[in-house]
Motif scaffolding. Structure first.
Motif, PDB file in Angstrom:
ATOM      1  N   LYS A 196       2.371   1.701  -3.501  1.00  0.00           N
ATOM      2  CA  LYS A 196       1.415   2.219  -4.488  1.00  0.00           C
ATOM      3  C   LYS A 196       1.212   3.725  -4.326  1.00  0.00           C
ATOM      4  O   LYS A 196       1.158   4.467  -5.320  1.00  0.00           O
ATOM      5  CB  LYS A 196       0.068   1.485  -4.362  1.00  0.00           C
ATOM      6  CG  LYS A 196       0.093   0.064  -4.916  1.00  0.00           C
ATOM      7  CD  LYS A 196      -1.261  -0.613  -4.731  1.00  0.00           C
ATOM      8  CE  LYS A 196      -1.284  -1.994  -5.374  1.00  0.00           C
ATOM      9  NZ  LYS A 196      -2.572  -2.683  -5.154  1.00  0.00           N
ATOM     10  N   ARG A 197       1.119   4.176  -3.068  1.00  0.00           N
ATOM     11  CA  ARG A 197       0.939   5.616  -2.830  1.00  0.00           C
ATOM     12  C   ARG A 197       2.154   6.396  -3.325  1.00  0.00           C
ATOM     13  O   ARG A 197       2.023   7.433  -3.981  1.00  0.00           O
ATOM     14  CB  ARG A 197       0.720   5.884  -1.332  1.00  0.00           C
ATOM     15  CG  ARG A 197      -0.674   5.518  -0.833  1.00  0.00           C
ATOM     16  CD  ARG A 197      -0.961   6.143   0.515  1.00  0.00           C
ATOM     17  NE  ARG A 197      -0.034   5.682   1.542  1.00  0.00           N
ATOM     18  CZ  ARG A 197      -0.206   4.576   2.283  1.00  0.00           C
ATOM     19  NH1 ARG A 197      -1.288   3.831   2.105  1.00  0.00           N
ATOM     20  NH2 ARG A 197       0.680   4.244   3.201  1.00  0.00           N
TER      21      ARG A 197
ATOM     22  N   SER B 272       0.832  -1.215   0.000  1.00  0.00           N
ATOM     23  CA  SER B 272       0.000   0.000   0.000  1.00  0.00           C
ATOM     24  C   SER B 272       0.868   1.268   0.000  1.00  0.00           C
ATOM     25  O   SER B 272       0.573   2.228  -0.718  1.00  0.00           O
ATOM     26  CB  SER B 272      -0.949   0.002   1.203  1.00  0.00           C
ATOM     27  OG  SER B 272      -0.210  -0.115   2.409  1.00  0.00           O
ATOM     28  N   THR B 273       1.964   1.265   0.788  1.00  0.00           N
ATOM     29  CA  THR B 273       2.878   2.415   0.809  1.00  0.00           C
ATOM     30  C   THR B 273       3.545   2.589  -0.545  1.00  0.00           C
ATOM     31  O   THR B 273       3.688   3.704  -1.067  1.00  0.00           O
ATOM     32  CB  THR B 273       3.962   2.226   1.895  1.00  0.00           C
ATOM     33  OG1 THR B 273       3.316   2.065   3.158  1.00  0.00           O
ATOM     34  CG2 THR B 273       4.909   3.404   1.950  1.00  0.00           C
TER      35      THR B 273
END
Length: 279
Positions: free
Chosen positions: A213-214, A210-211
């Motif tokens: 992708k951000r 998730s990190t």
């Protein structure tokens, strides 16, 4: 896929991490792309089998004729059986502390060298063979002597490799105590044409998915899946236009599990099938 913390998983739970540690690693089935958090620099003396390691900016494949010195970090590695029914390598781990002591004692160069490569390939020769035999022999020594014996053997190996590879190896050792962290974009762009999944690339960047992708969207203004697919399909098109390989021979290399999915994605992007490009 769970992350393996090495060498911690090889140590008794009550044992503190030593400055030097030898471990005989054996397996009887292939292991493909295991996630490894390597917390110490490590020699991997491959004796039977084949090893591939994916790093943040590159990858390397070695067989039993070569050994690797690996820098600590997050890596993906694949270990494969060849004709034998067993995979075997001897691992020698060493701390930064003991490396610094060696460099201070034996090298005049105190300048820390910035070195991009997270590995150094060592050609196996008669010295390496006899060295590994001697490591096996001292493994039977009483524990009270092991630390001193290993310290002497480590120094012997390092001096031999400096003699064999010269300044190139000395500079590489200096780089192991430098901060060699790679920029985010450099890691991403080195993996465009690999078949690594997003979560595997995120792992090499020391990030959760998730990190990752951000951060990716912030840097590239598009989702990583879309960006990588476009880059890989463009490269696939260039490969097919060379007229040497067929679509059935390349789809795995560009991250597709089957030819059908590759063909659909390809046609959606370019308006014609990969087989039309290759013909």
């Amino acid at each position: 896929m769970p992350i393996e913390n090495i060498p911690e998983i090889y140590l008794p739970k009550t044992m503190e991490k030593p400055d030097l540690f030898v471990y005989d690693f054996k397996m009887t089935s292939d292991v493909v792309k295991s996630k490894v958090n390597l917390s110490m620099n490590m020699f991997s003396f491959l004796q039977v089998g084949k090893k591939q390691v994916h790093f943040a900016g590159t990858s390397v494949v070695v067989n039993k004729d070569q050994s690797l010195l690996l820098k600590k970090g997050n890596w993906l590695w694949t270990e494969l059986l060849e004709t034998e029914a067993i995979y075997y390598c001897k691992l020698l781990f060493f701390s930064e502390k003991i490396l610094k002591e060696f460099l201070e004692k034996h090298t005049a160069n105190t300048i820390i060298v910035k070195e991009d490569s997270p590995y150094f390939i060592i050609g196996n020769d008669t010295y390496i063979t006899s060295y590994l035999n001697s490591l096996s022999t001292i493994g039977n020594a009483p524990a009270i002597f092991m630390e001193n014996l290993l310290s002497v053997k480590f120094e012997e190996l390092m001096l031999y490799l400096i003699q064999k590879y010269g300044q190139k190896f000395e500079h590489y050792l200096q780089s192991l105590i430098a901060d060699g962290s790679s920029p985010f974009k450099k890691i991403i762009e080195s993996k465009i044409h690999s078949n690594l999944r997003l979560e595997e690339i995120a792992f090499l960047c020391h990030m959760s998915l998730s990190t990752f992708k951000r951060r990716f969207i912030r840097e590239y203004k598009v989702s990583p899946g879309k960006w990588l697919q476009d880059k890989r399909l463009q490269k696939a098109k260039e490969t097919l236009e060379e007229g040497v390989l067929k679509p059935s021979e390349i789809y795995l290399d560009f991250g597709y599990n089957n030819l059908s999915n590759f063909s659909i994605a390809y046609k959606n992007k370019f308006g014609f099938s990969p087989s039309e490009t290759a013909s």
